[in-house]
Design a protein around this motif. Structure first.
Motif, PDB file in Angstrom:
ATOM      1  N   SER A 316       0.814  -1.214   0.000  1.00  0.00           N
ATOM      2  CA  SER A 316       0.000   0.000   0.000  1.00  0.00           C
ATOM      3  C   SER A 316       0.848   1.264   0.000  1.00  0.00           C
ATOM      4  CB  SER A 316      -0.939   0.007   1.212  1.00  0.00           C
ATOM      5  OG  SER A 316      -0.200  -0.079   2.409  1.00  0.00           O
ATOM      6  N   ASP A 317       0.322   2.295  -0.653  1.00  0.00           N
ATOM      7  CA  ASP A 317       0.933   3.632  -0.706  1.00  0.00           C
ATOM      8  C   ASP A 317       2.366   3.599  -1.242  1.00  0.00           C
ATOM      9  OD1 ASP A 317      -1.380   4.717   0.494  1.00  0.00           O
ATOM     10  OD2 ASP A 317      -0.636   4.144   2.470  1.00  0.00           O
ATOM     11  N   THR A 318       2.649   2.672  -2.151  1.00  0.00           N
ATOM     12  CA  THR A 318       3.996   2.522  -2.690  1.00  0.00           C
ATOM     13  C   THR A 318       3.946   2.365  -4.201  1.00  0.00           C
ATOM     14  OG1 THR A 318       4.765   1.435  -0.668  1.00  0.00           O
ATOM     15  CG2 THR A 318       6.099   1.109  -2.647  1.00  0.00           C
ATOM     16  N   GLN A 319       4.792   3.105  -4.893  1.00  0.00           N
ATOM     17  CA  GLN A 319       4.963   2.886  -6.326  1.00  0.00           C
ATOM     18  C   GLN A 319       6.004   1.781  -6.494  1.00  0.00           C
ATOM     19  OE1 GLN A 319       5.845   6.313  -8.807  1.00  0.00           O
ATOM     20  NE2 GLN A 319       6.769   4.988 -10.361  1.00  0.00           N
ATOM     21  N   VAL A 320       5.519   0.571  -6.689  1.00  0.00           N
ATOM     22  CA  VAL A 320       6.410  -0.571  -6.839  1.00  0.00           C
ATOM     23  C   VAL A 320       7.250  -0.388  -8.101  1.00  0.00           C
ATOM     24  CG1 VAL A 320       6.517  -3.067  -7.167  1.00  0.00           C
ATOM     25  CG2 VAL A 320       4.807  -2.097  -5.625  1.00  0.00           C
ATOM     26  N   CYS A 321       8.549  -0.680  -8.011  1.00  0.00           N
ATOM     27  CA  CYS A 321       9.411  -0.534  -9.193  1.00  0.00           C
ATOM     28  C   CYS A 321      10.290  -1.752  -9.439  1.00  0.00           C
ATOM     29  CB  CYS A 321      10.266   0.726  -9.103  1.00  0.00           C
ATOM     30  SG  CYS A 321      11.198   0.913  -7.583  1.00  0.00           S
ATOM     31  N   GLY A 322      10.320  -2.705  -8.510  1.00  0.00           N
ATOM     32  CA  GLY A 322      11.080  -3.926  -8.728  1.00  0.00           C
ATOM     33  C   GLY A 322      10.518  -5.053  -7.893  1.00  0.00           C
ATOM     34  N   ALA A 323      10.569  -6.269  -8.423  1.00  0.00           N
ATOM     35  CA  ALA A 323      10.116  -7.444  -7.683  1.00  0.00           C
ATOM     36  C   ALA A 323      10.756  -8.673  -8.304  1.00  0.00           C
ATOM     37  CB  ALA A 323       8.596  -7.564  -7.695  1.00  0.00           C
ATOM     38  N   GLN A 324      11.179  -9.603  -7.457  1.00  0.00           N
ATOM     39  CA  GLN A 324      11.837 -10.799  -7.978  1.00  0.00           C
ATOM     40  C   GLN A 324      11.743 -11.926  -6.956  1.00  0.00           C
ATOM     41  OE1 GLN A 324      15.661 -10.062  -9.759  1.00  0.00           O
ATOM     42  NE2 GLN A 324      16.231 -12.221  -9.784  1.00  0.00           N
ATOM     43  N   PHE A 325      11.594 -13.160  -7.471  1.00  0.00           N
ATOM     44  CA  PHE A 325      11.705 -14.322  -6.599  1.00  0.00           C
ATOM     45  C   PHE A 325      13.132 -14.400  -6.056  1.00  0.00           C
ATOM     46  CE2 PHE A 325       8.073 -15.953  -9.207  1.00  0.00           C
ATOM     47  CZ  PHE A 325       7.171 -16.146  -8.154  1.00  0.00           C
ATOM     48  N   CYS A 326      13.254 -14.936  -4.837  1.00  0.00           N
ATOM     49  CA  CYS A 326      14.568 -15.045  -4.211  1.00  0.00           C
ATOM     50  C   CYS A 326      15.171 -16.433  -4.357  1.00  0.00           C
ATOM     51  CB  CYS A 326      14.486 -14.682  -2.731  1.00  0.00           C
ATOM     52  SG  CYS A 326      13.952 -12.981  -2.435  1.00  0.00           S
ATOM     53  N   ASP A 327      14.428 -17.366  -4.970  1.00  0.00           N
ATOM     54  CA  ASP A 327      14.935 -18.718  -5.159  1.00  0.00           C
ATOM     55  C   ASP A 327      14.216 -19.336  -6.358  1.00  0.00           C
ATOM     56  OD1 ASP A 327      12.561 -20.556  -3.986  1.00  0.00           O
ATOM     57  OD2 ASP A 327      12.772 -18.746  -2.776  1.00  0.00           O
ATOM     58  N   PRO A 328      14.811 -20.353  -6.989  1.00  0.00           N
ATOM     59  CA  PRO A 328      14.224 -20.919  -8.217  1.00  0.00           C
ATOM     60  C   PRO A 328      12.933 -21.689  -7.999  1.00  0.00           C
ATOM     61  CG  PRO A 328      16.229 -22.109  -7.581  1.00  0.00           C
ATOM     62  CD  PRO A 328      16.150 -20.902  -6.712  1.00  0.00           C
ATOM     63  N   SER A 329      12.594 -22.001  -6.731  1.00  0.00           N
ATOM     64  CA  SER A 329      11.341 -22.699  -6.462  1.00  0.00           C
ATOM     65  C   SER A 329      10.194 -21.743  -6.167  1.00  0.00           C
ATOM     66  CB  SER A 329      11.522 -23.654  -5.277  1.00  0.00           C
ATOM     67  OG  SER A 329      11.790 -22.931  -4.093  1.00  0.00           O
ATOM     68  N   GLY A 330      10.485 -20.426  -6.111  1.00  0.00           N
ATOM     69  CA  GLY A 330       9.433 -19.443  -5.901  1.00  0.00           C
ATOM     70  C   GLY A 330       8.848 -19.451  -4.501  1.00  0.00           C
ATOM     71  N   SER A 331       9.632 -19.871  -3.501  1.00  0.00           N
ATOM     72  CA  SER A 331       9.110 -19.933  -2.135  1.00  0.00           C
ATOM     73  C   SER A 331       9.226 -18.595  -1.403  1.00  0.00           C
ATOM     74  CB  SER A 331       9.844 -21.018  -1.339  1.00  0.00           C
ATOM     75  OG  SER A 331      11.217 -20.694  -1.195  1.00  0.00           O
ATOM     76  N   SER A 332       9.909 -17.619  -2.000  1.00  0.00           N
ATOM     77  CA  SER A 332      10.017 -16.288  -1.401  1.00  0.00           C
ATOM     78  C   SER A 332      10.243 -15.269  -2.505  1.00  0.00           C
ATOM     79  CB  SER A 332      11.160 -16.234  -0.380  1.00  0.00           C
ATOM     80  OG  SER A 332      12.398 -16.528  -1.005  1.00  0.00           O
ATOM     81  N   PHE A 333       9.872 -14.012  -2.226  1.00  0.00           N
ATOM     82  CA  PHE A 333      10.124 -12.951  -3.191  1.00  0.00           C
ATOM     83  C   PHE A 333      10.377 -11.641  -2.461  1.00  0.00           C
ATOM     84  CE2 PHE A 333       5.502 -12.920  -2.632  1.00  0.00           C
ATOM     85  CZ  PHE A 333       5.162 -11.575  -2.595  1.00  0.00           C
ATOM     86  N   ALA A 334      10.968 -10.689  -3.195  1.00  0.00           N
ATOM     87  CA  ALA A 334      11.309  -9.389  -2.629  1.00  0.00           C
ATOM     88  C   ALA A 334      10.756  -8.291  -3.521  1.00  0.00           C
ATOM     89  CB  ALA A 334      12.821  -9.248  -2.482  1.00  0.00           C
ATOM     90  N   VAL A 335      10.498  -7.119  -2.916  1.00  0.00           N
ATOM     91  CA  VAL A 335       9.867  -6.001  -3.627  1.00  0.00           C
ATOM     92  C   VAL A 335      10.570  -4.702  -3.245  1.00  0.00           C
ATOM     93  CG1 VAL A 335       7.717  -4.727  -4.020  1.00  0.00           C
ATOM     94  CG2 VAL A 335       7.630  -7.188  -3.603  1.00  0.00           C
ATOM     95  N   THR A 336      10.804  -3.842  -4.241  1.00  0.00           N
ATOM     96  CA  THR A 336      11.295  -2.488  -3.980  1.00  0.00           C
ATOM     97  C   THR A 336      10.257  -1.474  -4.458  1.00  0.00           C
ATOM     98  OG1 THR A 336      12.422  -2.411  -6.118  1.00  0.00           O
ATOM     99  CG2 THR A 336      13.716  -3.126  -4.222  1.00  0.00           C
ATOM    100  N   GLY A 337      10.326  -0.266  -3.895  1.00  0.00           N
ATOM    101  CA  GLY A 337       9.393   0.782  -4.286  1.00  0.00           C
ATOM    102  C   GLY A 337      10.061   2.141  -4.234  1.00  0.00           C
ATOM    103  N   TYR A 338       9.556   3.045  -5.051  1.00  0.00           N
ATOM    104  CA  TYR A 338      10.064   4.416  -5.065  1.00  0.00           C
ATOM    105  C   TYR A 338       9.768   5.078  -3.720  1.00  0.00           C
ATOM    106  CZ  TYR A 338      10.566   9.317  -6.390  1.00  0.00           C
ATOM    107  OH  TYR A 338      10.932  10.642  -6.442  1.00  0.00           O
TER     108      TYR A 338
END
Length: 349
Positions: A316-338
């Protein structure tokens, strides 16, 4: 062609992911598409994160619980100019015998050892053939075999031949398939199969080019744009996933360029796509503050592409600008925002 909407998981009471400990940044992430790169180092039980902000990039390492362990600032190579040029992307390229960290900017292309400690190669961009009103930059980075491919403002893709060790990197080829600036590049190991499409490039007009890599890269098919930029692209088992400025995700057959599925995924422009190759999960993130996770597959009956919506997360209240899984099985992911001074992490429940 099948159209689909993001309707959410079948049982809204089930959550696949939960918020975990964030990783602090020294500054926020710049408002750029694909502004997050993640490299998992299982042998060292570490995960590396790369984020761009203005004329510098931050490279951080963190333990599995999110505790930050080290941080490094990388800057654009010095050169002529009144002000420092901005970095456009940072990305880890996993090659057969080494891993390089590649940084692109309005000035050139820098390649580092994986931890950012040593710069092993510098390629200056030649602005000689660019109109004075056009910005010169590189953007779109991917590894294919022992090559690293980098997109440019002119629509050309530079192919660098990378040795097993050392700085003797050579610009071996320039691919001409686009008329507008490259936005993103995706690759997938071809595993020795002849004639297999293993790279896709995207541009500001929404056009895609599908390639076969090798000693000489071959253009297999063009997928025309429709006046909307394609900001991010992924490739998985012959499926091209493309995210556009109108919030849609299109799924194409890589070999033919046929559009199979059109997903009305987001209410605003998509800023990042990412794939977990072991399971076929597709992550899409957009300026509407949402991150969606989809499951790609092929029908056992006819081999047609199928897609299922698995999870939604609102930042919420974030302009998301990046996101990626942290492992090849997709069990976690990370997000960045402006304007967000941390990397948000989400792990499976």
């Amino acid at each position: 062609m099948v159209a689909a909407d993001s309707e959410g998981p079948k049982d809204p009471g089930i959550r696949m992911f939960r918020r975990e400990r964030s990783i602090p940044l020294q500054g926020s992430a710049a408002a750029l598409c694909n502004n997050l790169s993640v490299l998992q180092l299982p042998a060292r039980n570490l995960t590396l994160f790369g984020v761009v902000h203005g004329p510098s990039a931050q490279v951080l390492s963190a333990a599995p619980d999110g505790v930050p362990l080290a941080q490094r600032q990388l800057h654009v190579k010095e050169g002529a100019g009144v002000s420092a040029p901005h970095i456009t992307q940072v990305h880890w390229c996993v090659l057969p015998f080494r891993v390089l960290l590649v940084l692109t900017s309005h000035r050139g292309i820098q390649m580092y050892e994986s931890d950012g400690s040593i710069m092993v190669y510098w390629h200056a961009l030649d602005s000689g053939d660019a109109p004075s009103v056009q910005a010169v930059f590189a953007r779109g980075i991917a590894a294919s075999g022992h090559f690293i491919c980098v997109g440019t403002w002119s629509g050309r893709v530079l192919v660098f031949d990378i040795p097993a060790k050392g700085p003797n990197i050579v610009l071996s080829e320039e691919l001409a398939g686009h008329q507008t600036p490259i936005t993103d590049i995706a690759t997938e190991p071809a595993q020795g199969q002849d004639g297999v499409a293993d790279m896709v490039t995207a541009d500001d007009s929404g056009s895609l080019c599908v390639w076969r890599s090798g000693p000489e890269f071959t253009l297999l098919t063009r997928i025309p744009g429709f006046g909307v930029p394609c900001s991010s692209v992924q490739l998985w088992q012959g499926i091209v996933a493309a995210g556009y400025g109108n919030g849609q995700v299109h799924l194409y057959e890589a070999t033919t360029g046929t559009l199979n599925i059109q997903i009305n995924a987001h209410a605003r422009a998509i800023c990042a796509l990412n794939l977990a190759p072991e399971v076929g999960k597709l992550l899409s993130a957009a300026e509407d503050t949402f991150v969606h996770i989809w499951k790609l597959s092929r029908s056992p009956q006819n081999g047609c592409i199928e897609v299922e919506h698995c999870h939604s997360e609102c930042v919420s209240d974030t302009q998301v600008c990046g996101a990626q899984f942290c492992d090849p099985s997709g069990s976690s992911f990370a997000v960045t925002g402006y304007d967000l001074t941390e990397i948000l992490r989400f792990g499976s429940v």
